[in-house]
Scaffold this active site. Structure first.
Site, PDB file in Angstrom:
ATOM      1  N   LYS A 110       0.819  -1.218   0.000  1.00  9.03           N
ATOM      2  CA  LYS A 110       0.000   0.000   0.000  1.00  9.03           C
ATOM      3  C   LYS A 110       0.850   1.264   0.000  1.00  9.03           C
ATOM      4  O   LYS A 110       0.377   2.343  -0.339  1.00  9.03           O
ATOM      5  CB  LYS A 110      -0.972  -0.036   1.165  1.00  9.03           C
ATOM      6  CG  LYS A 110      -2.021  -1.119   0.956  1.00  9.03           C
ATOM      7  CD  LYS A 110      -3.090  -1.164   2.010  1.00  9.03           C
ATOM      8  CE  LYS A 110      -4.179  -2.151   1.647  1.00  9.03           C
ATOM      9  NZ  LYS A 110      -3.716  -3.553   1.548  1.00  9.03           N
TER      10      LYS A 110
HETATM   11  C1  LIG Z   1      -4.260  -4.577   0.703  1.00  7.53           C
HETATM   12  C2  LIG Z   1      -3.478  -5.831   0.552  1.00  7.53           C
HETATM   13  C3  LIG Z   1      -3.818  -6.804  -0.412  1.00  7.53           C
HETATM   14  C4  LIG Z   1      -5.045  -6.695  -1.294  1.00  7.53           C
HETATM   15  O1  LIG Z   1      -4.943  -5.687  -2.276  1.00  7.53           O
HETATM   16  P1  LIG Z   1      -6.255  -5.171  -3.019  1.00  7.53           P
HETATM   17  O2  LIG Z   1      -5.808  -4.027  -3.844  1.00  7.53           O
HETATM   18  O3  LIG Z   1      -7.187  -4.739  -1.921  1.00  7.53           O
HETATM   19  O4  LIG Z   1      -6.797  -6.289  -3.813  1.00  7.53           O
HETATM   20  C5  LIG Z   1      -3.018  -7.935  -0.516  1.00  7.53           C
HETATM   21  N1  LIG Z   1      -1.940  -8.114   0.278  1.00  7.53           N
HETATM   22  C6  LIG Z   1      -1.589  -7.204   1.215  1.00  7.53           C
HETATM   23  C7  LIG Z   1      -0.422  -7.478   2.092  1.00  7.53           C
HETATM   24  C8  LIG Z   1      -2.334  -6.020   1.380  1.00  7.53           C
HETATM   25  O5  LIG Z   1      -1.970  -5.149   2.320  1.00  7.53           O
END
Ligand SMILES: *Cc1c(COP(=O)(O)O)cnc(C)c1O
Length: 496
Positions: A110
């Site tokens: 993120k």
């Molecule tokens: C947020 C997240 C995801 C999922 O990503 P999306 O864009 O919501 O599909 C997968 N793995 C981790 C570690 C995350 O923090």
């Protein structure tokens, strides 16, 4: 470029205003109307720096900024923030490639979006002559909160308040948040679970707007959640970056198609891959990987989305999700930009908890996507086998995708190169990872982290190291009914 709500093509808005607003008034998500306008020759980006790619790609999707302006925003967002200026390196692991998205300040993917969003947001306000201070409100189940705090800390013209469930986040996640520095950040525990915190935040938005609680104060509440186009656009970049790395490393030739397997929750990450494909990158299949919460696996198999099923807590918690909000954008694209259809499906989801797409839409999805899932046991077995066979330590979310990618190849025989997206550092989920490779566990996550590092001869990422001894800066705890007052107090404190 013009954006409009996925549910109503008359709700139009410029890209920069879409970044400011986040979600449309009718509950739809903002999307561009003209799919031709985002196409360009991907070859012009091959071998270029990640910053260069980011400026071009984000600037194409959010086109109210000049190249010079976007260059500067990208530089402000990312310079010195990641372990490497490449941002997202690719590792070769057996016959696959792992795209490491976790080399940012909080060791979660993120960061890629949440380093950029504050810059896009403040620049968008400036562009549209909005002088209000932006106050970001976020409820977090762990990862988003820290990445948002880190992204917004000390960004001029913004402040951020993060609520987390008192006993609902891991020791590492809590330590990451309560030690966050910055004069514009507040972190507060809520007595309750994640739903209480999330509902509380939604209620604050509603109450503030209904009762005009911030009117005349030159303050605007906003959220950093993943439906904002300003979070989606930066994620398109790493698909191009991975492709460029494969070309420059002599692994593929220009024009060869590459498959990407993506650990999926809210469908933002994988949707960015679809946008990369629309922009002209030779993307083969996008493989949607889920854990035991397999609503998307069923959706891609049958065309029916049905959220009416038990919610399962897993060792890949960031993918524990039953409503994937960003899927709405894919429905819009798959229906050939038919807002009426999207509106109807979203209404069915709200009323019945399920919907089914038409055969035409299903065909569009089938062309671009495949899907699969795996449970906690298979996740752990995969962490161990990837480590034993290739000496590569991956986290639980990445392991889900690795396993689903293997299953996909075995089932289809599709032998195009496979890139597995890695969304978190193994040190973010040390207990599950250590358990998977057979290390003895104890109650102290930080001790486990250290042991994992020693056992695997790896360094704990800088942002996770010494967290247990770092100074705690945030100790606030409130009942869920007191969240609004907390926000109003903070907002007036900041004014003084
Ligand atoms: C947020 C997240 C995801 C999922 O990503 P999306 O864009 O919501 O599909 C997968 N793995 C981790 C570690 C995350 O923090």
């Amino acid at each position: 470029m013009i954006y409009h709500s996925t549910r109503d093509e008359n709700l139009v808005i410029s890209p920069s205003n879409a970044v400011i607003k986040g979600i449309a008034d009718d509950g739809g998500l903002y999307m561009f109307a003209d799919r031709e306008a985002i196409k360009f020759d991907y070859r012009e980006l091959m071998g270029k720096s990640t910053f260069h790619m980011a400026s071009k790609i984000i600037g194409t999707l959010i086109d109210d900024f000049s190249k010079e302006e976007m260059d500067e925003l990208v530089s402000l967002a990312y310079t010195g923030r990641f372990e490497t200026d490449e941002l997202t390196p690719v590792a070769e692991v057996g016959n696959k490639y792992v795209l490491e998205l976790f080399r940012g300040p909080t060791s979660a993917f993120k960061d890629v979006a949440l380093c950029m969003l504050p810059r896009l947001l403040t620049a968008s306000c400036k562009k549209n002559n909005i002088k209000d201070e932006i106050v970001i409100l976020t409820a977090t189940s762990g990862d988003t909160g820290k990445a948002a705090l880190s992204g917004f800390a000390d960004v001029e013209g913004t402040s951020i308040i993060v609520f987390y469930p008192d006993n609902g986040v891991s020791a590492v996640q809590k330590a990451q948040m309560v030690t966050q520095k910055g004069k514009n950040v507040s972190v507060c525990a809520v007595r309750g679970n994640f739903d209480d915190a999330q509902t509380g935040v939604k209620n604050i938005f509603a109450k503030v707007s209904e009762d005009g609680l911030l009117d005349g104060k030159s303050i605007r509440l906003s959220s950093a959640n993943s439906i904002n186009i300003g979070r989606l656009a930066p994620q398109v970049v790493y698909y191009f970056k991975a492709y460029s790395d494969l070309i420059c490393g002599g692994k593929i030739n220009e024009g060869d198609e590459v498959n990407f397997c993506v650990p999926t929750g809210n469908f933002g990450d994988i949707l960015a891959g679809y946008l990369a494909k629309l922009m002209g990158l030779p993307v083969g299949k996008l493989i949607c990987a889920s854990n035991a919460n397999d609503v998307l696996t069923d959706f891609f198999a049958t065309g029916e989305y049905n959220r009416v099923r038990p919610f399962k807590k897993t060792i890949s918690p960031s993918m524990d999700i039953l409503i994937s909000s960003n899927l709405e954008r894919m429905l819009y694209l798959a229906s050939n930009c038919d807002c009426e259809t999207v509106n109807k499906l979203m209404n069915e989801l709200k009323v019945n908890g399920s919907y089914k797409v038409s055969a035409d839409m299903k065909a569009v999805l089938d062309e671009a996507f495949a899907a699969g899932c795996c449970d906690d046991e298979q996740t752990k077995v995969t962490i161990k086998s990837v480590y034993d066979n290739h000496g590569y330590l991956c986290d639980t979310h990445t392991a889900v995708a690795f396993k689903v990618a293997e299953d996909y190849t075995a089932k289809t025989g599709d032998n195009r190169p496979m890139v597995v997206l890695s969304t978190a550092s193994p040190f973010k989920f040390p207990a599950s990872v250590a358990d998977a490779i057979g290390l003895a566990l104890c109650d102290d996550e930080f001790a486990i982290m250290q042991k994992l590092a020693e056992e695997c001869s790896l360094n704990v990422p800088a942002g996770l190291k010494n967290l247990d001894t770092a100074e705690v800066l945030h100790i606030d705890v409130v009942d869920k009914d007191d969240m609004l007052q907390y926000v109003l107090d903070k907002v007036s404190e900041n004014r003084e």
